[in-house]
Write an enzyme that holds these catalytic residues in place. Structure first.
Site, PDB file in Angstrom:
ATOM      1  N   GLU A 207     -12.406  18.138  15.463  1.00 32.29           N
ATOM      2  CA  GLU A 207     -13.646  17.434  15.111  1.00 32.29           C
ATOM      3  C   GLU A 207     -13.277  15.973  14.919  1.00 32.29           C
ATOM      4  OE1 GLU A 207     -16.565  18.697  15.140  1.00 32.29           O
ATOM      5  OE2 GLU A 207     -16.452  20.818  14.641  1.00 32.29           O
ATOM      6  N   CYS A 241     -18.803  10.224  10.569  1.00 28.50           N
ATOM      7  CA  CYS A 241     -18.379  10.363  11.976  1.00 28.50           C
ATOM      8  C   CYS A 241     -19.528  10.229  12.962  1.00 28.50           C
ATOM      9  CB  CYS A 241     -17.667  11.696  12.166  1.00 28.50           C
ATOM     10  SG  CYS A 241     -18.656  13.090  11.611  1.00 28.50           S
TER      11      CYS A 241
HETATM   12  P1  NAD Z   1      -7.058  10.816   9.862  1.00 32.28           P
HETATM   13  O1  NAD Z   1      -6.859  11.332  11.237  1.00 32.28           O
HETATM   14  O2  NAD Z   1      -6.303   9.632   9.435  1.00 32.28           O
HETATM   15  O3  NAD Z   1      -6.724  11.949   8.774  1.00 32.28           O
HETATM   16  C1  NAD Z   1      -7.274  13.235   8.839  1.00 32.28           C
HETATM   17  C2  NAD Z   1      -6.285  14.244   8.262  1.00 32.28           C
HETATM   18  O4  NAD Z   1      -5.103  14.233   9.036  1.00 32.28           O
HETATM   19  C3  NAD Z   1      -5.879  13.961   6.819  1.00 32.28           C
HETATM   20  O5  NAD Z   1      -5.842  15.173   6.106  1.00 32.28           O
HETATM   21  C4  NAD Z   1      -4.474  13.364   6.950  1.00 32.28           C
HETATM   22  O6  NAD Z   1      -3.653  13.667   5.876  1.00 32.28           O
HETATM   23  C5  NAD Z   1      -3.964  14.033   8.202  1.00 32.28           C
HETATM   24  N1  NAD Z   1      -3.009  13.196   8.942  1.00 32.28           N
HETATM   25  C6  NAD Z   1      -3.062  11.856   9.098  1.00 32.28           C
HETATM   26  N2  NAD Z   1      -2.018  11.441   9.851  1.00 32.28           N
HETATM   27  C7  NAD Z   1      -1.311  12.546  10.184  1.00 32.28           C
HETATM   28  C8  NAD Z   1      -0.119  12.773  10.951  1.00 32.28           C
HETATM   29  N3  NAD Z   1       0.532  11.783  11.514  1.00 32.28           N
HETATM   30  N4  NAD Z   1       0.314  14.049  11.087  1.00 32.28           N
HETATM   31  C9  NAD Z   1      -0.356  15.068  10.513  1.00 32.28           C
HETATM   32  N5  NAD Z   1      -1.475  14.900   9.771  1.00 32.28           N
HETATM   33  C10 NAD Z   1      -1.939  13.670   9.599  1.00 32.28           C
HETATM   34  O7  NAD Z   1      -8.621  10.603   9.719  1.00 32.28           O
HETATM   35  P2  NAD Z   1      -9.414  10.021   8.494  1.00 32.28           P
HETATM   36  O8  NAD Z   1      -9.130   8.561   8.383  1.00 32.28           O
HETATM   37  O9  NAD Z   1      -9.172  10.856   7.286  1.00 32.28           O
HETATM   38  O10 NAD Z   1     -10.920  10.244   8.966  1.00 32.28           O
HETATM   39  C11 NAD Z   1     -11.605   9.349   9.759  1.00 32.28           C
HETATM   40  C12 NAD Z   1     -11.758   9.831  11.167  1.00 32.28           C
HETATM   41  O11 NAD Z   1     -12.237  11.162  11.183  1.00 32.28           O
HETATM   42  C13 NAD Z   1     -12.779   9.030  11.953  1.00 32.28           C
HETATM   43  O12 NAD Z   1     -12.321   8.828  13.260  1.00 32.28           O
HETATM   44  C14 NAD Z   1     -14.006   9.927  11.956  1.00 32.28           C
HETATM   45  O13 NAD Z   1     -14.909   9.686  13.011  1.00 32.28           O
HETATM   46  C15 NAD Z   1     -13.396  11.279  12.033  1.00 32.28           C
HETATM   47  N6  NAD Z   1     -14.268  12.294  11.480  1.00 32.28           N
HETATM   48  C16 NAD Z   1     -14.782  13.237  12.291  1.00 32.28           C
HETATM   49  C17 NAD Z   1     -15.653  14.196  11.782  1.00 32.28           C
HETATM   50  C18 NAD Z   1     -16.246  15.287  12.627  1.00 32.28           C
HETATM   51  O14 NAD Z   1     -16.773  16.229  12.058  1.00 32.28           O
HETATM   52  N7  NAD Z   1     -16.207  15.202  13.935  1.00 32.28           N
HETATM   53  C19 NAD Z   1     -15.994  14.150  10.442  1.00 32.28           C
HETATM   54  C20 NAD Z   1     -15.453  13.143   9.651  1.00 32.28           C
HETATM   55  C21 NAD Z   1     -14.575  12.229  10.168  1.00 32.28           C
END
Ligand code: NAD
Length: 454
Positions: A207, A241
């Protein structure tokens, strides 16, 4: 970590989670947890993001309770084997599809709706009969702590574990074999997740996000359009998002739309540059990334105030073009670029511009012209709303998810349940044996087989 995963697997092997009553008990526990712990969860959401209690209830607590109640009502039916047709050559057998739990599921959630985006997949996971590891975001630590405390208190601790981890520890966690990974977050992180999942051939739902366009053409209801765009964009300070990322408006409607957007912001969030109860930006890095999008020759039409002490950015409208920094990546904040459609075929120009970006998670069209709506069917995007924005995700009868760069797989309601399930094909054959199916395949046997399988 290894110990936690191995005891979850042992519990799965007992078969307890296959039981529908067990699944219903877990769903009731989620509803009860949200009911009894509303205040503490609201506080955590305020601590992490500055969300008001009302916004916290509408977009997180109430939203998840609604989802849990919906799933609780339907889970028994969804989990039942579904009879399907059986072709003549398999007669007198019967065929059915039996949803099965996948096993050990990992949910990795983001910080922007910390409760909704952790608990909504958890609902699907327990409803499908899995054992689950929930890994909340380290960037919403108050909510992560709340999960660590509350989940074992309310849900079966042998079946659901919360592991708090940043990127490094999550990378370690991902080395372990899971049966399914449900990831919500950025497209960039999704690359790491899918690479790690590939090592064990683990299926994933992703997602993700992207630049969701909002197109305004031939629209006679500008005031309503503006109210809906403003709500969807500035809710959670744009850290949503499916928030409209940018507006593409037909030239002749632009002045009217800008005025209506300004009025709607003032009505919903308060005076220019002094909004009330406005959510702050999650952290300094994200705040600076957003502020750096400004002062690149754009015209600030409204707002623009950045307050580093509190990490607030006021709702901001800018007039920009495709080369502006805000158009180079997902904004994910309260800055709304307005771009002008100058061609006579405005909808055609909009569709072409959108197609130049990676496939978005959502697309919105405000138009009273049927032809525009018909042409927008060509838009490849995760979800679509005509004359609305964001609200499509609140209908649990529809799948929520992306396509291409905005992700894959569905969540919400039955779609979430099926993502967390394996759809096992079952053929229930009788003992009646037809020799035709075995070699040697004589000429007359082949004649019959060809006829049966036609
Ligand atoms: P992110 O990708 O930075 O983090 C998401 C999760 O991944 C967190 O739990 C984090 O700890 C983990 N993570 C981060 N880096 C990692 C790595 N290198 N290895 C393993 N795990 C890792 O995203 P964010 O900043 O928390 O959220 C924002 C993004 O999420 C935006 O792009 C937004 O559009 C998207 N989003 C999508 C939805 C959806 O339902 N489609 C909903 C909300 C947010």
């Amino acid at each position: 970590m290894k110990e936690i995963l191995s005891s979850l697997r042992d519990y799965f092997d007992t078969g307890q989670t296959f039981d529908i009553e067990w699944r219903k008990t877990q769903l009731r526990a989620i509803i009860e947890m949200l009911e009894k712990e509303t205040v503490s969860l609201s506080k955590a959401l305020h601590e992490d993001l500055g969300k008001s209690a009302e916004e916290a209830w509408l977009t997180e607590i109430g939203f998840v309770q609604h989802e849990a109640r919906f799933v609780l009502r339907h889970v028994a039916k969804w989990a039942r084997a579904r009879r399907v047709k059986t072709p003549l050559f398999l007669m007198p057998g019967r065929s059915r599809i039996q949803p099965q739990p996948r096993g050990l599921a990992l949910i990795i959630s983001p910080w922007n709706y910390p409760a909704q985006l952790a608990l909504s997949p958890l609902i699907a996971s327990v409803a499908a009969g899995n054992v689950t590891v929930l890994k909340p975001s380290e960037l919403s630590p108050a909510c992560a702590k709340w999960f660590t405390e509350m989940i074992p208190k309310y849900l079966d601790p042998k079946a659901v574990a919360v592991i708090e981890a940043g990127p490094e520890k999550t990378s370690e966690l991902l080395k372990e074999p899971f049966d399914f990974i449900f990831f919500t977050g950025s497209t960039k992180t999704a690359h790491y997740i899918t690479r790690a999942a590939a090592e064990h051939l683990t299926p994933t739902v992703l997602e993700l996000g992207g630049k969701s366009p909002c197109i305004v053409t031939n629209c006679n209801h500008i005031k309503t359009a503006a109210s809906r765009i403003v709500f969807a964009k500035f809710l959670n300070a744009g850290q949503t998002c499916v928030a409209p990322d940018y507006i593409l408006v037909e030239e002749k409607l632009k002045p009217q739309l800008i005025e209506a957007l300004k009025t709607a912001i003032t009505e919903q969030f308060g005076p220019e540059n002094a909004p009330n109860n406005f959510v702050h930006i999650i952290h300094k890095g994200h705040y600076e990334r957003l502020c750096n999008m400004l002062n690149h020759g754009e015209k600030i039409l409204f707002g623009g105030k950045c307050t580093p002490e509190t990490l607030h950015i006021a709702p901001t409208l800018i007039e920009a073009d495709m080369s502006h920094p805000s158009m180079q990546e997902e904004i994910f904040g309260p800055i709304l670029p307005i771009l002008t459609l100058t061609e006579t075929d405005a909808i055609g120009q909009a569709l072409k511009l959108v197609a130049e970006h990676p496939t978005p998670l959502a697309a919105y069209l405000f138009s009273d012209r049927k032809e525009d709506v018909k042409r927008a069917k060509r838009l490849i995007c995760g979800g679509f709303a005509h004359n609305d924005a964001l609200m499509h995700l609140t209908n649990a009868h529809m799948p929520f998810g992306g396509v291409g760069q905005s992700g894959h797989g569905g969540s919400h309601g039955q779609f979430g349940f099926e993502s967390f399930s394996h759809m096992r094909s079952e053929l229930l054959q009788s003992q009646l044996d037809i020799p035709l199916r075995y070699p040697p395949f004589t000429e007359s046997a082949m004649k019959w087989l060809r006829r049966f399988m036609h």
